[in-house]
Design an enzyme around this catalytic site. Structure first.
Site, PDB file in Angstrom:
ATOM      1  N   HIS A 190      53.843  38.949  28.388  1.00 15.08           N
ATOM      2  CA  HIS A 190      53.468  37.309  28.963  1.00 15.08           C
ATOM      3  C   HIS A 190      55.274  36.490  29.207  1.00 15.08           C
ATOM      4  O   HIS A 190      54.764  34.943  29.716  1.00 15.08           O
ATOM      5  CB  HIS A 190      53.173  36.000  28.550  1.00 15.08           C
ATOM      6  N   LYS A 232      44.880  44.012  36.688  1.00 15.96           N
ATOM      7  CA  LYS A 232      44.281  43.090  34.661  1.00 15.96           C
ATOM      8  C   LYS A 232      44.009  42.209  36.544  1.00 15.96           C
ATOM      9  O   LYS A 232      44.743  41.473  37.356  1.00 15.96           O
ATOM     10  CB  LYS A 232      45.454  42.855  34.363  1.00 15.96           C
ATOM     11  N   HIS A 281      48.809  36.519  21.487  1.00 13.93           N
ATOM     12  CA  HIS A 281      47.761  36.412  22.256  1.00 13.93           C
ATOM     13  C   HIS A 281      48.061  34.929  23.494  1.00 13.93           C
ATOM     14  O   HIS A 281      47.743  33.754  23.008  1.00 13.93           O
ATOM     15  CB  HIS A 281      45.851  36.551  22.111  1.00 13.93           C
TER      16      HIS A 281
END
Length: 147
Positions: free
Chosen positions: A39, A69, A142
């Site tokens: 990320h 993904k 996350h």
């Protein structure tokens, strides 16, 4: 019989240099390291447009190895600034989720239909928004959503 000459020093130097590298190869990435790999892209990788950016970064970050993904968001600020969301740079939301206090530059990549297996084709969209992340031990692990 004792070793003579520069060989013991060379052997020690090789041991000191190569041992940590060999140990690192066998170590799995932590959840926090995986979060950063998936990320955080800072400084932002150069690409002519968001579509080409996504089609470059998704495989480069190993997000299309076995399957495409469906969606992934890249955050374009430094790792320390992203990490701060779990401390003074964020506000507790629910459970272990924290919302950033400031908006970040983002690129969201979405699978553009077609194959679910590589080669993958992505659409990209840039925005500037606050983010919500899950934190464990004061570190993000996350990416939940943009808010």
């Amino acid at each position: 019989m004792a070793l003579k000459g520069p060989r013991p020093a060379l052997l020690l130097l090789l041991l000191v240099v190569l041992l940590p590298a060999c140990l690192a190869l066998g170590r799995r990435e932590t959840r926090h390291e995986k979060f950063h790999r998936q990320h955080v892209d800072f400084p932002k990788t150069s690409a002519p447009d968001a579509r080409r950016y996504c089609n470059l970064l998704m495989p480069r970050r190993n997000l299309t190895a076995d399957a495409c993904k469906p969606t992934n968001t890249f955050i374009h600020v430094g790792p320390a600034e992203v990490d701060s969301v779990c401390r003074s740079g964020g506000t507790p939301s629910t459970e272990n989720y924290y919302d950033s206090n400031v908006p970040f530059e983002l690129t969201t990549c979405r699978l553009a239909g077609g194959a679910q297996r590589p080669p993958c084709n992505y659409r990209g969209r840039t925005s500037t928004q606050r983010i919500r992340v899950a934190c464990v031990g004061g570190l993000p692990v996350h990416y939940k959503t943009q808010i």
